[in-house]
Write an enzyme that holds these catalytic residues in place. Structure first.
Site, PDB file in Angstrom:
ATOM      1  N   CYS A 106       5.224  -2.846  -3.906  1.00  0.00           N
ATOM      2  CA  CYS A 106       6.094  -1.697  -3.703  1.00  0.00           C
ATOM      3  C   CYS A 106       5.802  -0.658  -4.775  1.00  0.00           C
ATOM      4  CB  CYS A 106       7.552  -2.142  -3.781  1.00  0.00           C
ATOM      5  SG  CYS A 106       8.746  -0.814  -3.539  1.00  0.00           S
ATOM      6  N   GLU A 149       9.842  -0.659   4.556  1.00  0.00           N
ATOM      7  CA  GLU A 149      10.365   0.698   4.327  1.00  0.00           C
ATOM      8  C   GLU A 149      11.804   0.823   4.814  1.00  0.00           C
ATOM      9  OE1 GLU A 149       8.804   2.492   2.298  1.00  0.00           O
ATOM     10  OE2 GLU A 149       6.974   1.315   2.383  1.00  0.00           O
TER      11      GLU A 149
END
EC number: 3.5.1.88
Length: 192
Positions: A106, A149
């Site tokens: 991430c 996401e």
């Protein structure tokens, strides 16, 4: 314009984002900046909370991943050639299929990668950048990136899926990230 990525520990990464309307100020410019930021940071997806906007927007480009794969690698996934898409006001309709592990990272949690189990398919309702409504099912690697996401707009992070012992072992690294003790090749903002 390249925007700074919000680092782990910032409150905005734990808040549920809000839907927006078509008259959201400077939406086109925000989307352009998010694409530019994602590519500059070498990401395959980015969510608005990661650029300090508490709204339900995320972008995904799995097409670039498939472009870099050889034919044998592509055979592992059923979603070749991938997608490049804007998701606004997304809401999950269903998660289906067997869970499978994939090593995720991430932009907000740099230098940490972990295997995460996620379902094979996701069905979402959303609007695109023109506020045209869609309900669509995604699978494979694309479903994986979308789920990652999507979690951002719901205030979740991929590390939330890890077993407690693994999270405990990562605590020092996570604390360093939240204190700004991490070096990356892109702009970041750290919690105060």
């Amino acid at each position: 314009m390249i925007l700074p990525i919000v680092a782990y520990g910032a409150q905005i990464l734990r808040a549920e984002a809000k839907d927006i309307t078509p008259d959201y100020p400077d939406l086109k410019e925000l989307l352009e900046s998010m694409w530019e930021t994602m590519y500059y940071s070498q990401g395959v997806g980015i969510a608005a909370p990661q650029v300090n906007k508490p709204i339900r927007i995320f972008l995904v480009d799995t097409a670039q991943v498939f472009e870099r794969m050889d034919d044998e690698e592509k055979e592992e996934y059923d979603d070749d050639p991938g997608i490049k898409r804007v998701f606004i006001n997304a809401h999950v309709q269903s998660l289906d299929g067997d869970e499978w592990a994939y090593n995720e990272g991430c932009l907000s949690i740099p230098k940490i990668r972990e295997d995460v189990l996620r379902p094979e398919e996701i069905t979402l309702s959303y609007v695109d950048e023109n506020f045209e409504p869609h309900t669509e099912t995604f699978s494979g690697l694309t479903a994986r990136v979308i789920q990652h996401e999507y979690d951002h707009i719901d205030g979740k992070l991929f590390i939330d899926y890890l077993k407690p012992l693994r999270r405990k072992l990562l605590k020092a690294k996570l604390d360093d990230i939240s204190k700004g003790k991490v070096s990356v090749d892109y702009k970041m903002t750290f919690p105060k």
